[in-house]
Design an enzyme around this catalytic site. Structure first.
Site, PDB file in Angstrom:
ATOM      1  N   HIS A 346      34.972  18.292  41.040  1.00  7.58           N
ATOM      2  CA  HIS A 346      35.054  19.500  39.977  1.00  7.58           C
ATOM      3  C   HIS A 346      35.349  20.731  40.886  1.00  7.58           C
ATOM      4  O   HIS A 346      35.049  21.848  40.011  1.00  7.58           O
ATOM      5  CB  HIS A 346      33.906  19.318  39.308  1.00  7.58           C
ATOM      6  CG  HIS A 346      33.866  18.204  38.287  1.00  7.58           C
ATOM      7  ND1 HIS A 346      34.324  18.633  36.716  1.00  7.58           N
ATOM      8  CD2 HIS A 346      33.098  17.121  38.148  1.00  7.58           C
ATOM      9  CE1 HIS A 346      34.264  17.521  36.169  1.00  7.58           C
ATOM     10  NE2 HIS A 346      33.116  16.668  37.000  1.00  7.58           N
ATOM     11  N   LYS A 532      32.527  32.651  30.308  1.00  9.52           N
ATOM     12  CA  LYS A 532      32.458  31.551  31.315  1.00  9.52           C
ATOM     13  C   LYS A 532      31.349  32.145  32.045  1.00  9.52           C
ATOM     14  O   LYS A 532      30.717  33.203  32.038  1.00  9.52           O
ATOM     15  CB  LYS A 532      33.963  31.045  31.984  1.00  9.52           C
ATOM     16  CG  LYS A 532      34.465  32.562  32.314  1.00  9.52           C
ATOM     17  CD  LYS A 532      35.912  32.130  32.759  1.00  9.52           C
ATOM     18  CE  LYS A 532      36.718  31.707  31.939  1.00  9.52           C
ATOM     19  NZ  LYS A 532      37.536  30.419  32.001  1.00  9.52           N
ATOM     20  N   ARG A 533      31.078  31.209  32.979  1.00 10.15           N
ATOM     21  CA  ARG A 533      29.812  31.551  34.051  1.00 10.15           C
ATOM     22  C   ARG A 533      30.486  32.917  34.588  1.00 10.15           C
ATOM     23  O   ARG A 533      31.523  32.925  35.248  1.00 10.15           O
ATOM     24  CB  ARG A 533      29.851  30.233  35.087  1.00 10.15           C
ATOM     25  CG  ARG A 533      28.747  30.325  36.105  1.00 10.15           C
ATOM     26  CD  ARG A 533      28.439  28.906  36.579  1.00 10.15           C
ATOM     27  NE  ARG A 533      29.646  28.247  36.899  1.00 10.15           N
ATOM     28  CZ  ARG A 533      30.260  28.224  38.260  1.00 10.15           C
ATOM     29  NH1 ARG A 533      29.512  28.717  39.189  1.00 10.15           N
ATOM     30  NH2 ARG A 533      31.261  27.402  38.316  1.00 10.15           N
ATOM     31  N   LYS A 538      36.139  33.786  39.324  1.00  8.33           N
ATOM     32  CA  LYS A 538      36.582  33.733  37.916  1.00  8.33           C
ATOM     33  C   LYS A 538      37.247  35.081  37.418  1.00  8.33           C
ATOM     34  O   LYS A 538      37.620  35.437  36.439  1.00  8.33           O
ATOM     35  CB  LYS A 538      35.295  33.396  36.907  1.00  8.33           C
ATOM     36  CG  LYS A 538      35.120  31.800  37.149  1.00  8.33           C
ATOM     37  CD  LYS A 538      34.251  31.255  36.163  1.00  8.33           C
ATOM     38  CE  LYS A 538      33.510  29.844  36.634  1.00  8.33           C
ATOM     39  NZ  LYS A 538      34.650  28.756  36.122  1.00  8.33           N
ATOM     40  N   THR A 640      37.638  24.449  30.654  1.00 13.06           N
ATOM     41  CA  THR A 640      37.777  24.066  29.281  1.00 13.06           C
ATOM     42  C   THR A 640      37.670  25.202  28.077  1.00 13.06           C
ATOM     43  O   THR A 640      38.218  24.999  27.079  1.00 13.06           O
ATOM     44  CB  THR A 640      36.662  22.900  29.079  1.00 13.06           C
ATOM     45  OG1 THR A 640      35.490  23.442  29.420  1.00 13.06           O
ATOM     46  CG2 THR A 640      36.884  21.882  29.990  1.00 13.06           C
ATOM     47  N   LYS A 644      39.538  25.211  24.276  1.00 13.18           N
ATOM     48  CA  LYS A 644      38.902  25.572  23.319  1.00 13.18           C
ATOM     49  C   LYS A 644      39.646  26.835  22.463  1.00 13.18           C
ATOM     50  O   LYS A 644      39.879  26.860  21.170  1.00 13.18           O
ATOM     51  CB  LYS A 644      37.557  25.729  23.177  1.00 13.18           C
ATOM     52  CG  LYS A 644      36.621  24.431  23.852  1.00 13.18           C
ATOM     53  CD  LYS A 644      35.352  25.163  24.549  1.00 13.18           C
ATOM     54  CE  LYS A 644      34.879  23.782  25.340  1.00 13.18           C
ATOM     55  NZ  LYS A 644      33.653  23.935  26.258  1.00 13.18           N
TER      56      LYS A 644
END
Length: 812
Positions: A346, A532-533, A538, A640, A644
């Protein structure tokens, strides 16, 4: 069951359970009553499903994951049972609002982010596709943590999700197993010269399973998610005579991801991993033995999936049980182990591939270390003279005083997959290239997916009604039918109906923001979302720098012709991740500055919603206009939230990273805003080492102005944090190329602004995103796992003893 019967059963169950009438009951008592009615209804299907698997000798998959993030299960179970509309209307006639009961239910926040949510989407899809598959994890006493903002800093509070119990779980004391931790192990030959392990000292942990039914979508299949809790075995109670001693023992399954910045935290985490791996594998073998099939055919009945590196000890534990307990030869046991095991990687980040020190592994699970040592020795022996010596050394499980868990998972399994096409290609060409040279046939791709039932039917009923009226209801079972929506991209009536559904969702989120944050936002503004985290790769920081630029531009020219924007963040930072927590602090201080500044005339608002979780995501995602997917290309495995948000009609602004590449391919270049470095360009910078952030800073006055705002007093209350972030960009050369992508990102944001001003075009882009999202269903993903990796099949339709067809033929 009709409404009349439901109301009768509900009132009777309330009287039996609490001895009261509806008018006297609290919301919690009503919630408990409804849940009790539901579990008693699907328990027969649960029992029948398990019985069918057993009687038909179905091969089953077991999905091992240290995280599961189901969120709330009340509405999801009602939907999958086919009860949602009936119950909502029936409760309404009793004077009860279903959403009031939903608010009572705690989020099962047994995960940190995408990894755990993916596992839960898979559990839903495996059952909904009629496949024989089960989850295996840890029943943490506390969820990840409750995030609160105090003086705009993140503060972590305990998430006591079990405070009022969990009505969906069933404690199975009869299925408990013992797990041996620590002590000393040595091998002693028996009278025939065969070596057997002898254990001295250590502790015995009692693993007790709590099973939760995974209800398939209107197909009467109910699979099992088994979460293990730790208890003190009766024979060991004398060793724990004080509350403190008991707590030190029981805390093992209290917290997800103990603080690994110290030795004690790392040891606890390794112990957690072995605890749930050993308990799960033992229970699988016990079940298999009850089938009375030959042990050397176990691969025909069992598939064990290692979700990321945390359960990698499945390989060694399976070997331990076959060799030590079942007296199987090493060679036969190893052949079976590789056939049973499969592994999903992952991450592309090397630091996220777990490694444990030899000393710690010897201390926590000495027999497992001995087995890993033997696997490593035989691996080297097999390749000496066949492969290059340096390649062998780089791929060994044990090297440099550490045990490499990803190496164990790859060597000990028959399949290694990535979770997006780009990710899988990078695994083969860069991250795991040496292993790809050794085992090219084992590598494959399985692009992640999402449970569309939850993320549209439950999260976005307004849009679901428009879809039903426009393309019929077949999309609810087959997400590919969302493509029928493309027939209506020139239909103003449909475009307007979808836009009205979006506006309803935005009004609802605006009301939530007002009540929870005290911030007034306009649903007429663009809702720009990054959820998100919180992690440097990111690049929430890139988003923030653009917000600062917009603010400074508006301060210079309040009449700037931009669409009003509401920037919405949702994210938790790991408690020990200081840099990420500094970014949270700065975002919150920028929000305080912007939201209080009346001179910008409400054109800009910034909201950081605290305690981001599944339930909050279900509020945010349907209301989003813009989806921020801006990680540095080559860093995000898949993502993901991108799927969504796309599904709910948000327009993506993205780098070509993870599954963004496949989203771009699905919707076309005109319906997504792509910017930034490609993964090839990132690796060129790595190879040539010619990126110098300070050059960008010195020659670009816009970058200078924005970055200086972190340290020149423009933003109050960030003296330490602003300097830390400034230094990360300038002094430490901007590890994730934020400044390199900044100009391109601003241009992409401007293109989004211009597209939004053309209302009809924007609505068409939004429709095309929804219409092309069907390919990202987790139903598709798990079917690929089932066919290509696990080799499991759905249960065939049959007539059960109640005289009705139990399983719909569309599942076959």
């Amino acid at each position: 069951m009709d409404k009349k019967e439901f109301k009768k059963k509900f009132k009777r169950r309330l009287a039996e359970k609490f001895a009261m009438e509806v008018t006297d009951a609290s919301s919690n008592e009503l919630y408990q009553t409804l849940g009790s009615l539901m579990t008693s209804a699907y328990s027969q299907d649960w029992r029948e499903t398990w019985k069918d698997y057993r009687e038909n000798n179905q091969k089953q998959s077991y999905y091992f994951s240290i995280e599961f993030l189901p969120g709330k299960m009340l509405k999801s179970n009602l939907l999958n049972m086919g009860w949602l509309e009936l119950v909502e209307e029936g409760l309404d006639e009793l004077g009860i609002q279903l959403n009031d009961l939903v608010e009572i239910e705690p989020d099962m926040a047994l995960g940190n982010g995408g990894l755990g949510r993916l596992a839960s989407c898979f559990m839903d899809s495996i059952a909904s596709c009629g496949l024989p598959g089960n989850g295996n994890g840890i029943r943490y006493e506390y969820g990840l943590f409750k995030q609160r903002f105090v003086d705009n800093y993140q503060v972590e509070l305990p998430d006591e999700w079990l405070q009022k119990g969990n009505l969906w779980e069933v404690r199975k004391e009869s299925k408990a197993v013992d797990v041996q931790i620590g002590g000393n192990v040595y091998l002693k030959p028996d009278q025939y010269g065969k070596l057997s392990p002898v254990y001295e000292g250590g502790s015995k942990l009692r693993a007790v399973p709590y099973d939760t039914g995974m209800v398939g979508y209107q197909n009467k299949i109910v699979n099992t998610m088994r979460l293990w809790s730790l208890e003190i075995p009766p024979e060991e109670e004398d060793r724990y005579r004080s509350i403190e001693a008991r707590r030190s023992f029981e805390d093992l399954t209290s917290v997800l991801y103990p603080d690994d910045s110290n030795e004690a935290g790392r040891k606890m985490r390794l112990t957690q991993e072995y605890f749930f791996v050993s308990a799960g594998v033992q229970s699988i073998l016990r079940y298999f033995k009850s089938l009375n099939q030959p042990m050397d055919e176990i691969n025909q009945y069992v598939a064990i999936h290692i979700n990321d590196t945390h359960p990698a000890m499945c390989v060694a534990e399976f070997m331990r049980l076959l060799v030590d307990e079942e007296q199987m030869s090493w060679e036969r046991a190893w052949d079976l182990t590789r056939k049973v095991m499969s592994y999903t990687n992952h991450t592309i980040m090397a630091e996220a591939l777990e490694k444990w020190s030899i000393d710690m592994m010897k201390n926590v699970c000495p027999r497992i270390y001995q087995i890993i040592e033997e696997i490593d020795r035989r691996f080297v022996e097999e390749l000496i003279g066949v492969q290059d010596f340096d390649l062998i050394q780089r791929t060994r499980i044990i090297q440099d005083g550490q045990v490499h868990m990803a190496h164990l998972a790859i060597i000990g399994s028959h399949s290694t997959n990535g979770v997006a096409k780009l990710h899988s290609d990078l695994l083969k060409s860069v991250v795991l290239h040496d292993f790809y040279l050794l085992y090219p046939d084992r590598f494959n791709n399985k692009t992640n997916g999402i449970a569309m039932r939850r993320w549209v039917q439950l999260a976005n009923p307004a849009m679901s009604k428009v879809l039903d009226a426009t393309i019929g209801k077949t999309w609810r079972k087959n997400s590919d039918d969302l493509r029928l929506l493309l027939n209506y991209e020139e239909d103003d009536q449909v475009l307007n109906a979808l836009a009205e559904a979006k506006y309803q969702n935005k009004r609802s989120l605006a009301a939530y923001i007002k009540s929870h944050c005290g911030i007034e936002v306009s649903p007429d503004a663009i809702f720009d979302v990054q959820i998100k985290r919180l992690h440097a790769y990111k690049r929430q920081l890139l988003n923030l720098l653009h917000i600062i630029k917009l603010y400074l531009d508006l301060k210079e020219n309040p009449e700037l012709p931009i669409e009003p924007r509401v920037f919405i963040f949702g994210a938790k930072a790991a408690p020990s991740y200081h840099y990420a927590k500094s970014i949270i602090k700065v975002i919150n201080e920028v929000a305080s500055l912007i939201n209080a500044d009346e001179t910008i005339k409400g054109k800009l608002k910034l909201v950081f919603l605290e305690n981001y979780n599944v339930s909050l995501a279900e509020r945010i995602i349907p209301a989003a206009d813009v989806s921020e997917q801006i990680s540095l290309a080559s860093k995000e495995a898949s993502g993901t939230s991108n799927m969504k948000l796309m599904l709910n009609g948000a327009v993506t602004i993205a780098t070509l990273d993870g599954a963004n590449v496949e989203i771009r391919d699905a919707v076309g270049d005109d319906n997504i805003a792509i910017f930034g470095l490609t993964e090839g360009e990132v690796y060129q910078y790595y190879e040539k080492r010619n990126y110098h952030a300070i050059d960008l800073y010195e020659r670009d006055t816009t970058i200078q102005k924005v970055v200086n705002a972190l340290i020149d007093g423009t933003i109050p209350n960030i003296t330490k944090e602003g300097q830390e972030i400034f230094d990360s960009l300038i002094k430490y050369n901007d590890e994730f190329f934020v400044l390199r992508d900044f100009e391109d990102y601003c241009a992409a944001q401007m293109s989004v602004n211009q597209a939004y001003q053309d209302t009809r075009r924007w609505r068409q882009i939004s429709l095309r995103n929804t219409a092309n999202a069907g390919r990202f269903s987790s139903d598709r993903t798990v079917q690929q796992y089932a066919d290509d990796i696990w080799q499991i099949e759905p249960l065939f339709a049959h007539n059960d003893n109640r005289g009705v067809t139990q399983h719909d033929t569309y599942l076959l």
